[in-house]
Design a protein around this motif. Structure first.
Motif: not given
Length: 138
Positions: A20, A58, A76, A130, A137
């Motif tokens: 992330l 992911t 994102l 998702n 997420l």
């Protein structure tokens, strides 16, 4: 929870957090929103919901977001920007010194309804993303 499952959970959290941070390119507002979301997901999630395949997909998505500013990065960025807006707005409303709803104007009540609807649509869109891509997420 067995020790092996606990270690897998810790490693998946660390890998997800590192991915992330790379995905948002360590930008200040987004990294804190991502950290808070990830903490909430791992603390409030059920141990039976641990799906290693979804976590791997992911991580691939987040690696794609980190490598170039393509579609993954834009998705994102927009997810975290929207989530950051809603959390900041909720925090601001919680700490405001305004009187109760009796004194509020109809326009502000309408604005609150619009925000609730927008957040509902955000959650539904994220759930469909998702499901279609097999991601986890939040």
């Amino acid at each position: 929870m067995s020790n092996a499952t606990h270690l897998e959970l810790i490693h998946s959290y660390r890998h997800m957090y590192r991915a992330l941070l790379r995905g948002v390119q360590f930008s200040k507002p987004a990294r804190y929103v991502a950290r808070d979301q990830l903490r909430e997901a791992y603390r409030n999630g059920k141990p039976g919901n641990f799906d290693n395949a979804k976590i791997q997909r992911t991580l691939e998505f987040l690696d794609g977001a980190a490598k170039e500013t393509g579609l993954e990065h834009k998705i994102l960025k927009n997810l975290l920007l929207t989530r950051g807006y809603f959390t900041a707005n909720a925090r601001m409303q919680r700490h405001s010194r305004r009187p109760d709803k009796f004194y509020e104007q109809p326009s502000s009540l309408n604005a609150a309804n619009i925000q609730r609807t927008a957040f509902l649509h955000y959650d539904m869109t994220l759930a469909m993303l998702n499901d279609s891509m097999g991601l986890c997420l939040r």
